[in-house]
Design a protein around this motif. Structure first.
Motif, PDB file in Angstrom:
ATOM      1  N   GLU A  57       0.986  -0.992   0.035  1.00 30.25           N
ATOM      2  CA  GLU A  57       0.234  -0.101  -0.261  1.00 30.25           C
ATOM      3  C   GLU A  57       0.757   1.145   0.377  1.00 30.25           C
ATOM      4  O   GLU A  57       0.498   2.453  -0.720  1.00 30.25           O
ATOM      5  CB  GLU A  57      -1.069   0.241   0.979  1.00 30.25           C
ATOM      6  N   THR A 100      -7.299  -3.238   6.309  1.00 35.98           N
ATOM      7  CA  THR A 100      -8.157  -2.230   5.728  1.00 35.98           C
ATOM      8  C   THR A 100      -9.040  -1.769   5.474  1.00 35.98           C
ATOM      9  O   THR A 100      -9.763  -0.475   5.446  1.00 35.98           O
ATOM     10  CB  THR A 100      -8.782  -3.801   4.584  1.00 35.98           C
ATOM     11  N   PRO A 125      -3.288   1.154   6.821  1.00 35.45           N
ATOM     12  CA  PRO A 125      -2.150   0.324   6.463  1.00 35.45           C
ATOM     13  C   PRO A 125      -1.331  -0.315   7.805  1.00 35.45           C
ATOM     14  O   PRO A 125      -0.741  -1.723   7.669  1.00 35.45           O
ATOM     15  CB  PRO A 125      -1.626   0.354   5.481  1.00 35.45           C
TER      16      PRO A 125
END
Length: 422
Positions: A46, A171, A175
């Motif tokens: 991410e 989620t 992160p």
């Protein structure tokens, strides 16, 4: 009724004062361990946009963990669980915090490798818990068998729940939330575990001046077990990656999680039921049977994958495959306890676990390569082949596993004393 009988059988383990406390504390730390891998991958994918980076950083941690675990185990054997677990738990907070800061500040990639590798000094609470059970029931082989089965079931439960919890946090919160939670749970669990002093095994008698014990790998049986566990770790790593790739190829990537959960569920159930059986064969013979059964049932996912049987049939095959791993692991850990003197319990179990960790890493890497170059389902040949390799290793070294029958764990009971300096 069967569930009541199961609970009643395992309830007797907790008749020992303090058993419940160290089990619950250790469970927190082991849950954290099962969250780490997924949390790291999601964070780096991410924030840095690279699964390749995430995979190699994770692999660096596995390698250093495989080296660091036996070293920590040796310190535990020499100085006691609490005197090692407390500083180790506090230390791991530092590189973990540094990793999160490096990600947040956009530090170079090499800092991520350094921080994650340095965080691999977490205490092996699973091994320490098994050592406590071995001490509490040193005169009761049936209870030790039950305890080892229970510990294996706990491992499977953690590796079912941990990744799910990590994904949920990463989620829905942020992160970074998965690693933050894992670090908090791990440190808290280790500190609470170390605080349970009344169940901590006493240190053995100090060696005489000039007397050296060397590495536990000098014991031939442990070398056989470690190599067998390495091949078993390849089974785990290859199964995980192959299942994800296969589900993705069928357009149902989200099904990979439940499918892998079935493997863990099969192993968990088999571990609990295996503990209820009264061992009638020597541990070496039981280990060979367990590895042989694992090699046989791992042909089922291969057949389902190559035959295009679909996800339902594959799920059933994976559940069946899971049922053979727990008895193998339970008996393997029992053998470690019987092959080694008490003064090397923690180091020996850490060596065995390190073999599994290295195997997982190798199996995952091989399966990832095969998934990109072969038809879906072909990757299940890897876990089947690794299980066959494990059986070959165990058969080749079977005489060393039998040697443990002449040196049962109880033989050292009279030599155990609490060090006067502790």
């Amino acid at each position: 009724m069967p569930s009541r009988a199961l609970l009643a059988s395992y309830r007797r383990l907790f008749a020992a004062p303090g058993a419940t406390a160290f089990t619950l504390a250790g469970l927190l730390g082991r849950l954290a361990l099962s969250m780490n891998g997924v949390s790291l991958v999601v964070l780096l994918a991410e924030r840095r946009g690279s699964y390749a980076l995430a995979g190699t950083v994770s692999a660096a941690g596995l390698v250093t963990g495989a080296i660091g675990m036996p070293l920590l185990g040796r310190l535990v054997d020499r100085h006691g669980q609490s005197r090692v677990a407390v500083p180790a738990a506090l230390y791991t907070v530092v590189p973990l915090t540094a990793l999160l800061l490096c990600v947040h500040l956009g530090a170079p990639d090499w800092t991520l490798y350094l921080c994650w590798a340095a965080s691999a000094a977490a205490p092996n609470l699973g091994g320490m818990a098994r050592s406590r059970w071995a001490h509490l029931y040193r005169d009761d082989p049936a209870a030790r068998h039950l305890a080892n089965s229970f510990e294996q079931a706990l491992d499977e439960l953690c590796f079912m729940a941990g990744p799910v919890l990590a994904m949920l946090l990463c989620t829905t919160v942020a992160p970074e939330a998965g690693l933050l939670a894992a670090g908090t749970l791990g440190s808290t669990g280790a500190l609470l575990f170390a605080a349970q002093r009344r169940t901590e095994p006493p240190l053995p008698a100090r060696p005489l001046p000039g007397q050296r014990h060397g590495s536990p790998l000098r014991v031939p049986g442990l070398r056989v077990l470690t190599l067998t566990f390495l091949a078993t770790g390849m089974v785990f790593g290859a199964t995980e990656i192959t299942t994800v790739a296969y589900a993705d190829a069928l357009g149902h990537k989200a099904a990979a999680g439940p499918l892998l959960g079935l493997v863990a569920a099969g192993s968990c159930l088999a571990g609990l039921l295996f503990g209820l059986l009264t061992p009638r064969r020597a541990p070496g013979a039981r280990f060979l049977l367990g590895v042989a059964a694992m090699a046989a049932v791992l042909l089922l996912p291969l057949t389902a994958g190559l035959g295009g049987a679909g996800l339902v049939a594959l799920g059933a095959a994976l559940f069946a495959a899971g049922t053979a791993t727990a008895p193998t692991m339970v008996t393997g850990m029992t053998l470690v306890q019987e092959l080694l003197p008490q003064r090397q319990f923690n180091e020996g179990m850490a060596v065995a676990v390190s073999g599994i960790v290295v195997g997982i890493s190798a199996g995952a890497a091989l399966a990832g390569t095969l998934a990109e170059r072969a038809a879906p389902g072909t990757g299940y040949a890897l876990p089947a082949g690794a299980a066959a390799l494990a059986l070959l290793i165990a058969l080749t070294g079977r005489r060393h596993l039998r040697a443990s029958e002449d040196a049962p764990l109880a033989a050292e009971n009279g030599a155990r004393v609490v060090s006067a300096s502790v």
